[in-house]
Write a protein that holds these residues in place. Structure first.
Motif, short mmCIF file in Angstrom:
data_model
loop_
_atom_site.label_atom_id
_atom_site.label_comp_id
_atom_site.label_asym_id
_atom_site.label_seq_id
_atom_site.Cartn_x
_atom_site.Cartn_y
_atom_site.Cartn_z
N VAL A 53 0.76 -1.28 -0.23
CA VAL A 53 0.00 -0.32 0.18
C VAL A 53 0.73 1.26 0.02
N ALA A 54 0.30 2.43 -0.79
CA ALA A 54 1.74 3.47 -0.57
C ALA A 54 0.41 4.70 -0.57
N ASP A 55 1.19 5.75 0.12
CA ASP A 55 1.04 6.84 0.85
C ASP A 55 0.25 7.47 -0.13
N PRO A 56 -0.95 8.00 -0.47
CA PRO A 56 -1.25 8.94 -1.31
C PRO A 56 -1.11 9.92 -1.10
N TRP A 57 -0.69 10.85 -0.46
CA TRP A 57 0.05 12.40 -0.59
C TRP A 57 1.42 12.68 -1.16
N ILE A 58 1.82 11.28 -0.84
CA ILE A 58 3.17 11.57 -1.55
C ILE A 58 3.16 10.77 -3.08
N SER A 59 2.13 9.93 -3.17
CA SER A 59 2.06 9.52 -4.40
C SER A 59 1.55 11.10 -5.69
N LEU A 60 0.53 11.27 -4.63
CA LEU A 60 -0.35 12.46 -5.54
C LEU A 60 0.75 14.12 -5.94
N ALA A 61 1.75 13.41 -5.24
CA ALA A 61 2.91 14.32 -5.56
C ALA A 61 3.83 14.20 -6.78
N ALA A 62 3.25 12.62 -6.41
CA ALA A 62 4.25 12.35 -8.19
C ALA A 62 3.74 13.06 -9.01
N VAL A 63 2.48 12.47 -9.61
CA VAL A 63 1.11 12.91 -10.14
C VAL A 63 1.45 14.76 -10.55
N ALA A 64 0.99 14.92 -9.27
CA ALA A 64 1.33 16.99 -9.94
C ALA A 64 2.23 17.00 -10.92
N THR A 65 3.17 16.65 -10.62
CA THR A 65 4.19 17.15 -10.94
C THR A 65 4.83 16.34 -13.14
N LYS A 86 -1.92 19.92 10.51
CA LYS A 86 -0.44 19.47 9.07
C LYS A 86 -1.16 19.60 7.85
N LEU A 87 -2.90 18.96 7.92
CA LEU A 87 -3.27 18.67 6.75
C LEU A 87 -3.19 20.22 6.36
N ALA A 88 -3.11 20.91 6.72
CA ALA A 88 -3.58 22.12 6.22
C ALA A 88 -2.29 22.38 5.30
N ARG A 89 -1.13 21.97 5.85
CA ARG A 89 0.25 22.15 5.44
C ARG A 89 -0.30 21.07 3.99
N GLU A 90 -0.81 20.13 4.24
CA GLU A 90 0.29 19.21 2.56
C GLU A 90 -1.15 19.86 2.36
N THR A 91 -2.16 20.17 2.19
CA THR A 91 -3.70 19.95 0.78
C THR A 91 -2.78 21.78 0.27
N VAL A 92 -1.96 22.37 1.18
CA VAL A 92 -1.65 23.73 0.31
C VAL A 92 -0.41 23.67 -0.47
N LEU A 94 0.31 21.01 -1.86
CA LEU A 94 0.31 20.22 -2.94
C LEU A 94 -0.74 20.98 -3.97
N ASP A 95 -1.96 22.33 -3.73
CA ASP A 95 -2.43 22.58 -4.29
C ASP A 95 -1.40 23.40 -5.27
N ARG A 96 -0.01 24.12 -4.72
CA ARG A 96 0.99 24.91 -4.71
C ARG A 96 1.71 23.87 -6.25
N LEU A 97 1.81 22.78 -5.53
CA LEU A 97 2.64 21.93 -6.57
C LEU A 97 2.36 21.83 -7.88
N SER A 98 0.66 21.84 -7.49
CA SER A 98 -0.32 21.00 -8.74
C SER A 98 -0.92 22.55 -9.70
N GLY A 99 -0.14 23.41 -9.05
CA GLY A 99 -1.42 24.58 -9.60
C GLY A 99 -2.12 25.04 -10.33
#
Length: 281
Positions: A53-65, A86-92, A94-99
């Protein structure tokens, strides 16, 4: 009925998809094939035969790039097992990384498959997790504003802390609230969010009732709003689009996850409703 609808893949990050690099390449292929979104499960474990099982946030960061236009996000994250700061930091981030392409799917989660809450010491009472979810969503909305957050509630404390930078999307990252289709409280929560993700939806007529109920609960029923429905690969979304769906998420059975299968579905491209079926609905 929505003027159009969008299609996404909704994948468990299990076994062959437990590698963020594999998932990123898959998302890039989906974007090239014409899909509009790529959403992932947020799980710690799953019963056998699933092993990895993979972590969703790391995986989504890879998807964003790896992509430039796909809407992406966890569908859904059980907010009660995450600290809202912590979720606030993660979401922001990822939102910025994905544009500005993040959609945050939220829900209660549960212990039906794998008992991951009980086995990790998390809250197992549904009512308490619902309270934690609602309180955390208020904190997230305040945090995304960029202004200092002062919150003291039954479950969380944020003492005069500003969460900067702010997300790209304004006034906030879109939130889709999940809930069982026949229950009233999730619909009230969803009416305060930006979209609804129905669980165990059985028929398009049920979706039409949900759409009408949510519109009646929203302050401005004419404002943009999403309803995302999960459908099996190859299903015709026409009846659900006619009933109010704005997104159709192609889902995959976790026990039969295979990279070649997912790749085959995405290469076929999104399902397009038959015009005559939509027009007659």
């Amino acid at each position: 009925m929505p003027a159009n609808h969008r299609s996404a893949l909704w994948v468990p990050l299990f076994d062959e998809l437990a590698d963020p690099l594999v998932v990123a390449r898959l998302a890039a292929e989906a974007e090239e094939a014409g899909w509009h979104g790529f959403f992932v499960w947020d799980r710690l474990t799953w019963p056998a035969p699933v092993q990895r099982v993979a972590d969703p946030w790391i995986s989504l960061a890879a998807v964003a790039t790896a992509t430039g236009s796909l809407r992406l996000g966890p569908m859904v994250t059980p907010v009660a097992r995450r600290r809202p700061a912590k979720l606030a930091r993660e979401t922001v981030s990822l939102d910025r990384l994905s544009g500005g392409r993040l959609t945050l799917g939220v829900g209660l989660g549960g212990d039906v498959y794998g008992a991951e809450f009980a086995r990790t010491g998390e809250q197992v009472d549904d009512r308490v997790r619902a309270e934690m979810l609602d309180e955390a969503l208020g904190i997230l909305t305040s945090a995304w504003s960029g202004r200092p957050v002062r919150h003291r509630g039954p479950h969380y404390v944020i003492d005069d802390l500003a969460f900067l930078p702010a997300p790209v999307q304004r006034p906030r990252v879109p939130i889709w609230a999940a809930g069982y289709a026949g229950r009233r409280r999730p619909l009230h929560r969803a009416a305060r969010a930006d979209g609804f993700f129905p669980v165990e939806l059985r028929h398009p007529d049920q979706l039409a009732e949900i759409d009408e109920t949510i519109r009646g609960l929203r302050p401005d029923p004419t404002a943009p709003y999403d309803i995302a429905v999960p459908l099996p690969p190859g299903a015709d979304p026409a009846a659900y689009v006619a009933a109010g769906a704005t997104w159709c998420l192609t889902e995959f059975e976790p026990e039969a996850m295979a990279l070649d299968h997912v790749r085959g579905v995405l290469r076929d491209g999104p399902a397009v409703p038959a015009p005559e079926e939509v027009a007659s609905s």
